[in-house]
Design an enzyme around this catalytic site. Structure first.
Site, PDB file in Angstrom:
ATOM      1  N   ARG B 330      36.362  66.536  53.314  1.00 18.52           N
ATOM      2  CA  ARG B 330      37.654  66.124  53.256  1.00 18.52           C
ATOM      3  C   ARG B 330      38.714  66.598  53.883  1.00 18.52           C
ATOM      4  O   ARG B 330      39.435  65.953  54.715  1.00 18.52           O
ATOM      5  CB  ARG B 330      37.800  65.924  51.668  1.00 18.52           C
ATOM      6  CG  ARG B 330      36.910  65.083  50.925  1.00 18.52           C
ATOM      7  CD  ARG B 330      37.355  64.942  49.420  1.00 18.52           C
ATOM      8  NE  ARG B 330      36.284  63.906  48.982  1.00 18.52           N
ATOM      9  CZ  ARG B 330      36.161  63.836  47.580  1.00 18.52           C
ATOM     10  NH1 ARG B 330      36.891  64.670  46.834  1.00 18.52           N
ATOM     11  NH2 ARG B 330      35.384  62.700  47.141  1.00 18.52           N
ATOM     12  N   HIS B 401      44.685  64.229  46.047  1.00 17.90           N
ATOM     13  CA  HIS B 401      43.694  63.735  45.215  1.00 17.90           C
ATOM     14  C   HIS B 401      43.048  64.459  44.143  1.00 17.90           C
ATOM     15  O   HIS B 401      42.654  64.436  42.952  1.00 17.90           O
ATOM     16  CB  HIS B 401      42.305  63.414  46.102  1.00 17.90           C
ATOM     17  CG  HIS B 401      41.328  62.918  45.451  1.00 17.90           C
ATOM     18  ND1 HIS B 401      41.286  61.730  44.679  1.00 17.90           N
ATOM     19  CD2 HIS B 401      40.091  63.317  45.611  1.00 17.90           C
ATOM     20  CE1 HIS B 401      40.229  61.584  44.168  1.00 17.90           C
ATOM     21  NE2 HIS B 401      39.236  62.571  44.606  1.00 17.90           N
TER      22      HIS B 401
END
Lengths: 257, 637
Positions: B330, B401
């Protein structure tokens, strides 16, 4: 666009409530419904008025926190959508909207659009689980589960316990919610051992909580943001009926008393 | 403050087994005499409360939502990793361990990560037995998919709702314990302080969010499983209610806060559309299995995506990282997206977006296959943007996130306050500087089902605890502080709303402590957060009173804590003069723009001690040792 809102305001469970009128003058069509209310609340606070209380958390349509009636429709006009995922592009300039909390004896209003859905937790606690001791489970692939069974279990398990089914039902029945949990576990081999007990106890809890009876109207299915199908109620009724016959005369012990 | 990580010695493969054997046990008949408080009811808290109740402890579990089933774990979409090797593709516990240590950019403890990989297989078994409807093959076996940072398929999933189904499994187990009377579930209640008696965590102070009543609860141990602090950024994929208050209050009572600057930016979220935006929505990483990420080759190319011919598209992840392609971790994917947007090649009205395109997969596999895998995600995208991702590529952009940082814990998951344990995202333990996809659910359940039942028992059995109830003066003192704070928030009567402060704080942290950081910006951010905090306490407007349901008051308390934590994050980012994982310091990068670690000087976990209001926090370092996975520059080329 410009909207007129009539919102149910109620200070607490014990106080009387009333509808109040608000103007929402600058609504952007890309806003979600809750963002529209956020903007209205910011305005109310600036005017030193009390903002409208409504429940929300994930705003992705999965936590099940949000929900109220918009013009008599649970979660508003878009099918298969929670109110947090409902966007203002589905409304038009000049619309007049009436916002009310879920109405059901089993869901007392706590404040404005917030209701107490604790009854749902108690229904699950009465039997909506598989008893399995932590760490004692066999290998995940030890029992094959046909893909179709897993898919049907998942269809029912998608319920988010928002309460729209109860609010939409003229009887305020929680049959769709309860049926969804029963159906989820009945479709899996892991759910078989407690299948009878589960149906007996969960259905009994439904009446303890003062939910109404299901008369197969089907409003619940139409209002469900996760499109849970009416057939889960049939599964519940079948499981309950079977369990009632199988344990006639001993239903107390079958229900685990 | 002493950091004793209690990491076992000897071969890593048997370390957890040995540690379990060495732990003291509580006699079954004595367990009910112990009172345990669990704060939070997500995957970590819910599974912990259920398992501890099942063992016979007297458990009180708290959540601020109306039901434990609404904890934010429910929103996790993609899946959960486990080293089952059901796919026969070369997976193993060691490989999951290796991938996780490497994925975390060598800033996590090897022994913790190994234990996580080990119990991952038990988690799947446990969840299957509970009736979690995982995806299945036609033969009835469990199905898997791939996630970023791995070259094997080890991710188990339940459509795009894996978090929901795992949480419902834990929730149902919890409710079964509620029914049996061993767990008391207390909903709509927020923890506002931790109570310490004789140096040990012995209770909490809470506020009933319906009546406003401040209450106290005493216990023999306190377990915090209250999630991460991503909402410090205001716009994040976290639920609106997710907050840092419980861990921040505990930090101020003496729990070290580790690696606060390690935050995860998820590469695939729906871009921001306007000022009114209240939160961001994630599109699961699993989409990168079948979606291809691209931007136009030419900066400023405003043609519709379908009019841009293949030759004029830049599939930049496939180009830069041929062996992992669209499935790089990510942090790498997020930075790459930022880089192309900085070059002016971003798409959409704001230019802050890249395409995630399914045209090729739909052509190859058919629309039906894509619908079956991602149907609900596509629907969600359509609902939010009004666009149809089956025909038009999705537009995505990175967003906050997850937070790898959190309260420092030892191998037993105990914080620097004896008797206070921290589980799940709230602790800092297993993901280092970057978490791999599908590993958060794994860690939450590992901590709750398989670690805390042992380590909590060990603490109780090996500690002499005097009898303490809520009449102890420490409780009264904590209540007085809480009451004082609540009335301060209500009495400011200024001109700005909670949301306006929160939004401004979020923008400062995103601009200076987000995807790219540098010393100048961080220094500036610290000053601006301090100024904002000062203004908050002078100019905040909270309507209503503290004696009933008051959502603005709840928010105000949380934002007040974010305003303090935000500063600590910047301080942590400033002291870490290297780039690693999600922490990218512009001053420290390779020629190709990849993160440049400094193992010689920064191979440690930074644990911050609170030193009092307006005093600089004290940095403690826990050195990290790598005996099994040799630190190297992460390469996904």
């Amino acid at each position: 666009m410009r909207l007129t809102l009539h919102v149910w305001r109620q200070a607490s469970a014990s106080k009387p409530g009333r509808m109040e009128r608000y103007d929402a003058p600058d609504v952007n069509e890309d806003m979600s419904f809750l963002e529209m209310l956020d903007v209205l609340n910011e305005k109310l606070i600036a005017e030193h008025k009390e903002p409208i209380a409504f429940e929300h958390d994930c705003r992705e349509g999965i936590c099940g926190s949000c929900g109220f009636m918009i013009n008599g429709m649970a979660h508003g006009p878009q099918r298969g959508t929670t109110v947090c995922q409902l966007h203002m592009r589905h409304f038009k300039d000049g619309d007049v909207l009436y916002l009310e909390p879920w109405r059901a004896t089993a869901f007392p209003v706590l404040k404005d659009l917030v209701v107490d859905r604790g009854a749902f937790d108690r229904i699950v606690a009465s039997g909506g689980y598989v008893s399995v001791r932590t760490g004692s489970a066999p290998d995940g692939n030890a029992i094959p589960v046909p893909k179709e069974s897993a898919d049907r279990a998942m269809d029912a398990a998608a319920c988010i316990a928002c309460g729209a089914c109860v609010a939409a039902c003229p009887n305020a029945s929680a049959a769709l919610f309860t049926g969804a949990k029963i159906s989820h576990l009945s479709h899996l081999p892991q759910g078989q051992a407690e299948r009878s007990r589960r149906a007996l106890r969960m259905v009994r809890q439904l009446s303890i909580e003062e939910f109404g009876s299901c008369t197969n109207i089907g409003e619940c299915e139409a209002a469900c943001p996760k499109s849970i199908r009416l057939e889960v109620i049939a599964t519940m009724n079948r499981d309950h009926l079977k369990a009632s016959f199988a344990t006639r005369g001993e239903s107390q012990s079958a229900a685990g008393e | 403050m002493q950091l004793d990580s209690k990491i076992p010695t000897g071969p890593i493969e048997q370390a957890w087994e040995r540690a379990k054997f060495d732990m003291k046990l509580v006699n079954p008949a004595n367990k009910r005499k112990f009172n345990i408080i669990v704060v939070g009811s997500g995957l970590a808290g819910g599974s912990a409360a259920a398992s501890l109740g099942e063992l016979g402890y007297n458990v009180k579990c708290f959540c601020f939502q109306d039901s434990p089933r609404r904890a934010h774990s429910i929103a996790a979409q993609g899946g959960i990793n486990a080293a089952k090797n059901y796919q026969n593709d070369g997976d193993s516990i060691y490989r999951l361990f290796y991938d996780t240590v490497k994925g975390g950019d060598f800033r996590a403890r090897e022994y913790n990560v190994y234990r996580l990989a080990q119990v991952s297989v038990n988690i799947i078994d446990q969840c299957v037995a509970q009736g979690v409807p995982f995806a299945r093959e036609y033969g009835g076996a469990l199905a898997n998919r791939s996630f970023g940072g791995a070259q094997v398929s080890r991710t188990f999933y339940a459509r795009g709702q894996t978090g929901q189904q795992l949480l419902l499994g834990a929730y149902q187990a919890l409710e079964a314990q509620v029914d049996s009377g061993r767990v008391k579930m207390i909903t709509r209640t927020e923890m506002l302080d931790l109570v310490i008696v004789n140096g040990r965590a012995r209770g909490i102070v809470t506020r009933d969010l319906v009546t406003g009543k401040i209450e106290t609860h005493a216990a023999d141990a306190v377990v915090l499983a209250t999630g991460g602090y991503g909402n410090v950024f205001y716009l994040s994929t976290n639920a609106k209610g997710s907050n840092c208050t419980a861990i921040w209050r505990a930090h101020k009572r003496g729990a070290a806060f580790a690696n606060p600057c390690f935050t995860q930016i998820h590469p695939t979220c729906i871009p921001v559309s306007g000022e009114y935006q209240s939160k961001l929505t994630l599109m699961s990483e699993s989409l990168r299995n079948d979606g291809r990420i691209w931007v136009p080759k030419q900066a400023g190319d405003k043609r519709s995506p379908r009019d841009i011919p293949e030759a004029e598209r830049d599939y930049y992840l496939e180009r830069r990282y041929p062996s992992f392609g669209n499935l790089v971790p990510r942090d790498v994917a997020s930075r790459a997206a930022k880089a192309v947007c900085d070059e002016g090649r971003g798409v959409g009205e704001t230019g802050l977006g890249v395409y995630l395109d399914f045209a090729e997969s739909i052509q190859r596999l058919g629309r039906h296959a894509i619908e079956e895998r991602y149907g609900n995600l596509f629907e969600m995208y359509n609902r939010i943007t009004g666009e149809d991702p089956y025909t038009v590529p999705m537009r995505i952009y990175p967003a906050i996130h997850y937070t790898m940082g959190g309260l420092w814990v030892d191998y037993q998951l105990m914080s620097t306050i004896p008797g206070m344990f921290v589980l799940g995202e709230a602790n800092f333990s297993d993901h280092g500087a970057n978490r791999l996809g599908a590993s958060a659910l794994m860690q939450g359940l590992s901590d709750g089902y398989f670690v805390i039942p042992y380590t909590l028992g060990n603490y109780l059995a090996s500690t002499k605890l005097e009898k303490v109830d809520t009449s102890a003066p420490e409780f009264a003192a904590a209540v007085a502080e809480v009451n004082d704070r609540v009335s301060r928030l209500l009495s400011i009567k200024g001109n700005r709303t909670v949301a306006s402060f929160h939004r401004e704080l979020g923008k400062i942290i995103w601009d200076y402590c987000g995807m790219a950081r540098n010393a100048e910006g961080l220094t500036k951010a610290i000053g601006r957060v301090q100024e904002l905090r000062e203004e908050f306490w002078k100019n905040l407007n909270v309507p209503g009173s503290g004696e009933d349901m008051n959502q603005q008051l709840e928010g105000a308390g949380r934002v007040a804590d974010f305003l303090e934590l935000g500063e600590l994050m910047c301080r942590d980012a400033l002291q870490r003069k290297e780039s690693c994982g999600g922490h990218f310091r512009e001053e420290y990068q390779t020629e190709e723009g990849e993160a440049l670690r400094d193992d010689e000087n920064y191979q440690y976990a930074a644990a911050w001690e609170y030193a009092g209001e307006n005093a600089e926090p004290i940095l403690h370092k826990e050195p990290l040792e790598f005996h099994y996975v040799h630190p190297a520059q992460r390469s996904y080329k």
